[in-house]
Write a protein that holds these residues in place. Sequence first.
Motif, short mmCIF file in Angstrom:
data_model
loop_
_atom_site.label_atom_id
_atom_site.label_comp_id
_atom_site.label_asym_id
_atom_site.label_seq_id
_atom_site.Cartn_x
_atom_site.Cartn_y
_atom_site.Cartn_z
N ARG A 135 76.42 -9.30 13.36
CA ARG A 135 75.12 -8.92 12.80
C ARG A 135 74.21 -8.53 13.95
O ARG A 135 74.07 -9.30 14.92
N GLU A 136 73.59 -7.35 13.85
CA GLU A 136 72.73 -6.85 14.92
C GLU A 136 71.37 -6.47 14.36
O GLU A 136 71.21 -6.28 13.15
N ASP A 137 70.38 -6.36 15.26
CA ASP A 137 69.07 -5.89 14.81
C ASP A 137 69.05 -4.36 14.82
O ASP A 137 70.06 -3.72 15.11
N SER A 138 67.90 -3.78 14.50
CA SER A 138 67.81 -2.33 14.38
C SER A 138 68.05 -1.60 15.69
O SER A 138 68.37 -0.41 15.70
N GLU A 139 67.91 -2.30 16.81
CA GLU A 139 68.13 -1.69 18.12
C GLU A 139 69.50 -2.01 18.70
O GLU A 139 69.79 -1.68 19.85
N GLY A 140 70.36 -2.63 17.90
CA GLY A 140 71.71 -2.90 18.34
C GLY A 140 71.89 -4.18 19.13
O GLY A 140 72.95 -4.41 19.71
N GLY A 166 66.24 -12.43 12.51
CA GLY A 166 66.06 -11.01 12.77
C GLY A 166 65.52 -10.71 14.16
O GLY A 166 65.45 -9.54 14.55
N ARG A 167 65.14 -11.77 14.90
CA ARG A 167 64.63 -11.58 16.26
C ARG A 167 65.34 -12.55 17.20
O ARG A 167 65.38 -13.75 16.94
#
Length: 631
Positions: A135-140, A166-167
């Motif tokens: 699982r990654e955030d929007s910036e990878g 998420g952070r």
Amino acid sequence: MNSSPEAPPTQSHPHRFPHRGLLPEGRYFTLTWTIGYDFGGMTTVALERSSAFARLDNRRVEILTLSPEMKGRDRERELHEAGTLDRKVKIRNLWQDLTTWSDRKLRRMIGTVDPDPSAVDDVLNRSGRDWTELREDSEGHLLQADRYHDRGHLLVIDRQDMKKRGRRGGRRITLFGRDQKVIAQWPTARDFYHAWLDVVIGTKPSYLICDSAFVGNFIHEYRRDNVILSQVVHSHHLAGANGAESSEFAEGKFGFLTRIDGFDLVVTLTDRQRKDLERLRLSAGKLRTVSNLTEDLNGDPDKPRVRGQGAMIARLVPQKRVGDAITAIATAVGEGAEVMLDVYGEGEDRTELADLIDGNNLANSVKLHGHTPSAKTNFRSHSFSLLTSQSEGQGLVVLESLSAGCIPICYDVDFGPADIIEHGVNGYLVPNGDIDALANTISEFMSLPESVVAEMRGNAVARAADFFEVPIVRRWGEVLAETSFAPITRVEGARAEAETVDVDTDAVTVSVRVSDLGEADPEQIFLSWKSRTGTFFGRVETRRDESGVTAVIPQTRFEYITEGYVDFSLDLVFKRGFERVRITSSDDTIVNRQGKMSLYSTKYGNLSGRIDQCHEDAAGAREGFTSTSSL
């Protein structure tokens, strides 16, 4: 390869493989992150040293790896078949173990926090049969990795956004059994790795030698009474490699360089680097020099070689400055020399270097061969080699070149070449970064009489013998024998309180009262400081008396820190043990007069300092930073 020593064992050992007494008795482990398929000098050294230990002292050695990329790869078999690894050396991977162990063995992994059974609710939807879900955030950026046992059930959830989903921030690693119940949990990867090492190493006397700087940055806290912990420094320790006492440290080594005294032994490859680290006061006697070892390549000084055929083994990355070598060849060719250069290695600069070759019409003079297994054997047929790195730990390729009777032509960089090469006798040293001098040296070598070159080749082979397996393994035996399995001293409750702090133009003087040491008595005490941004670190030894310790830090020690904050601690060094204790302080103990550094007490009551950017405003800055409300 070298033959084993002829001397009989000095004592008998009750082992299936009787040891020969070159190394102290105990189990032997090499620790690194991974063993890739295009590995460089550091991994080569680790493999060859492990093989030499096994071969010459007739013992089993295990190479331990931590990277999940090693899972499912039979690197042990591949390296055995390639002749790169002795048959008595085994390769072990954390994830290969965990994904194949039974629940009974997994339960030997001891957690460091109370298990939270709700962690199973964090499991990601499984999208396929791969052993990993991410699982990654929007910036990878990685936020979570789920790992699965070979039998198909969930094994590990490594969640890295525990503070706020998420952070990235906050970590929890959870190990599950086949019934999907929590076996153990850890708040850091470091603790998780340590738990695996405990299972693998066990309780018998053992020697653990770490080669990876990345791993060294967290393995320094793996202290066990039965484990002698060693770290090898394979490359330059300063970011700028300029040798300045207060300059910035290499980011990738900062963690272990600032805690050398946390190891039982830290090994440099050259005396020059050891003395440089000692000059920086980074160690209280834990540093030793043990050179790289090199295989006997059986170089023949009298074998005919094409004089102008050169070889270079280097990764194609900026640090190796392969472009300098190509430019020097272009200059020599332009002056009429008949020279060619074969470059063995791969890297990010390949396209740029290919353009440089084309731009200088060197298609017939310089060849980029890419990564080539056993590239060092080419030194036997080539006449000279080039090394143009910005810095080196020692330069394994220089030793290999000498061993093959191939004359090394090297930039005179820190560290290594000057400790190995006698200029004009067995090789050449060229002023660092001087491409014209490099080209001239190649041309000079081309013009020598064959008799002189043959003598140089003989000198090169003779010098290489100093770095063959037997003398280097004996040296390892000597430095490891100096260590002790005495119980490690731990004083986790120790306190350090600043009694007076005086800052003037010349120095920062700090007197500290040390308490809560119990029966422990430090052999040495240092006052250390570390920047909050960047990688600046330093320390000075304190003067001890009945009331405590006093340290005087010249203001020049801060000259390379242009801005920001530094935090001060006491380093307590025991015969076998190390503790870093933050210095507490209060406003009324601090007197800021004049100087680059203004000290203050943080809102947590700890001693810190701010670098004044403008000395004209120093008074105002000092006034603002001698208050507990400053941070």
